[in-house]
Design a protein around this motif. Structure first.
Motif, PDB file in Angstrom:
ATOM      1  N   PHE A 274       0.832  -1.201   0.000  1.00 18.00           N
ATOM      2  CA  PHE A 274       0.000   0.000   0.000  1.00 18.00           C
ATOM      3  C   PHE A 274       0.871   1.258   0.000  1.00 18.00           C
ATOM      4  O   PHE A 274       0.621   2.195  -0.760  1.00 18.00           O
ATOM      5  CB  PHE A 274      -0.930  -0.026   1.212  1.00 18.00           C
ATOM      6  N   LEU A 275       1.883   1.297   0.839  1.00 16.15           N
ATOM      7  CA  LEU A 275       2.779   2.454   0.894  1.00 16.15           C
ATOM      8  C   LEU A 275       3.550   2.628  -0.410  1.00 16.15           C
ATOM      9  O   LEU A 275       3.766   3.753  -0.869  1.00 16.15           O
ATOM     10  CB  LEU A 275       3.747   2.320   2.069  1.00 16.15           C
TER      11      LEU A 275
ATOM     12  N   LEU B  66       2.554   1.979  -3.328  1.00 21.70           N
ATOM     13  CA  LEU B  66       1.674   2.518  -4.351  1.00 21.70           C
ATOM     14  C   LEU B  66       1.215   3.941  -4.045  1.00 21.70           C
ATOM     15  O   LEU B  66       1.006   4.744  -4.951  1.00 21.70           O
ATOM     16  CB  LEU B  66       0.451   1.612  -4.520  1.00 21.70           C
ATOM     17  N   ILE B  67       1.052   4.291  -2.789  1.00 21.67           N
ATOM     18  CA  ILE B  67       0.485   5.583  -2.412  1.00 21.67           C
ATOM     19  C   ILE B  67       1.547   6.681  -2.270  1.00 21.67           C
ATOM     20  O   ILE B  67       1.303   7.826  -2.635  1.00 21.67           O
ATOM     21  CB  ILE B  67      -0.327   5.449  -1.105  1.00 21.67           C
ATOM     22  N   VAL B  68       2.721   6.364  -1.767  1.00 23.21           N
ATOM     23  CA  VAL B  68       3.741   7.387  -1.505  1.00 23.21           C
ATOM     24  C   VAL B  68       4.118   8.166  -2.766  1.00 23.21           C
ATOM     25  O   VAL B  68       4.186   9.400  -2.726  1.00 23.21           O
ATOM     26  CB  VAL B  68       4.977   6.760  -0.808  1.00 23.21           C
TER      27      VAL B  68
ATOM     28  N   VAL C 227       2.322   8.852  -5.368  1.00 23.29           N
ATOM     29  CA  VAL C 227       1.187   9.707  -5.714  1.00 23.29           C
ATOM     30  C   VAL C 227       1.133  10.915  -4.787  1.00 23.29           C
ATOM     31  O   VAL C 227       0.929  12.054  -5.232  1.00 23.29           O
ATOM     32  CB  VAL C 227      -0.133   8.900  -5.659  1.00 23.29           C
ATOM     33  N   VAL C 228       1.331  10.704  -3.500  1.00 20.15           N
ATOM     34  CA  VAL C 228       1.309  11.812  -2.529  1.00 20.15           C
ATOM     35  C   VAL C 228       2.450  12.787  -2.808  1.00 20.15           C
ATOM     36  O   VAL C 228       2.257  14.006  -2.778  1.00 20.15           O
ATOM     37  CB  VAL C 228       1.382  11.255  -1.087  1.00 20.15           C
TER      38      VAL C 228
END
Length: 192
Positions: A58-59, A61-63, A65-66
């Motif tokens: 999850f991290l 994939l999300i980091v 983008v953030v």
């Protein structure tokens, strides 16, 4: 030479080197067996990685983008305005011996050279800058007219670009944080 069929019919026993007993049916299609076992191992490894470490996935994939969104939010916006112009003929230079023309350059290249030289002159760049509201976007602290003129001239000289885009086509480009100012500067260069 060893016959391939005779090798396939030999039954192997399991050992510490990870060889297993093959049945006669498996011996008839050994490529399918190898491909099936490789695909099964790959799928099981991927699923194991996903379910064993879901937070890390999850991290991962999300980091990015953030980070991308925050960089786009923090960076100042800039607007680019450009005008494409058609050069009808080469720009002729009047020299000591009369009109001279660079026969190797295209009409666009000669116009670009002439306009670039004009943009480097203080009078031309000040005429362009003062016909726009460029001063309001520079946020100058000084009220000295000489320093203001220097800043305006420098802004036009450094940030207005003229490039040849073909045999007869050339382009004038300017970037600014205000879209109306960017448009006004390019229009003023064309009109001057």
């Amino acid at each position: 030479m060893v016959n391939l069929q005779s090798i396939l019919n030999i039954n192997h026993t399991c050992s510490r080197h990870n060889t297993c007993i093959l049945t006669k049916e498996q011996n008839q299609h050994p490529r399918k067996l190898v491909a099936h076992s490789i695909k099964g191992a790959m799928v099981s490894r991927v699923l194991e990685a996903i379910f064993r470490h879901p937070m890390q996935l999850f991290l991962m994939l999300i980091v990015p983008v953030v980070i991308g969104v925050s960089v786009a939010y923090v960076l100042p916006r800039s607007y680019q305005s450009s005008a494409s112009l058609w050069a009808l003929r080469r720009y002729e230079i009047i020299g000591a011996t009369g009109p001279e023309s660079d026969l190797q350059s295209t009409p666009a290249e000669t116009q670009v050279a002439a306009l670039s030289e004009l943009l480097q002159s203080r009078d031309f760049s000040l005429a362009v800058a003062k016909s726009t509201n460029l001063q309001s976007t520079l946020q100058l602290a000084s009220t000295d007219p000489q320093l203001i003129d220097d800043a305006l001239s420098s802004e036009i000289t450094k940030n207005v670009t003229v490039t040849a885009g073909g045999n007869n086509l050339f382009e004038i480009t300017y970037k600014n944080k205000n879209p109306q100012t960017a448009y006004q500067v390019v229009a003023a260069v064309v009109k001057q």
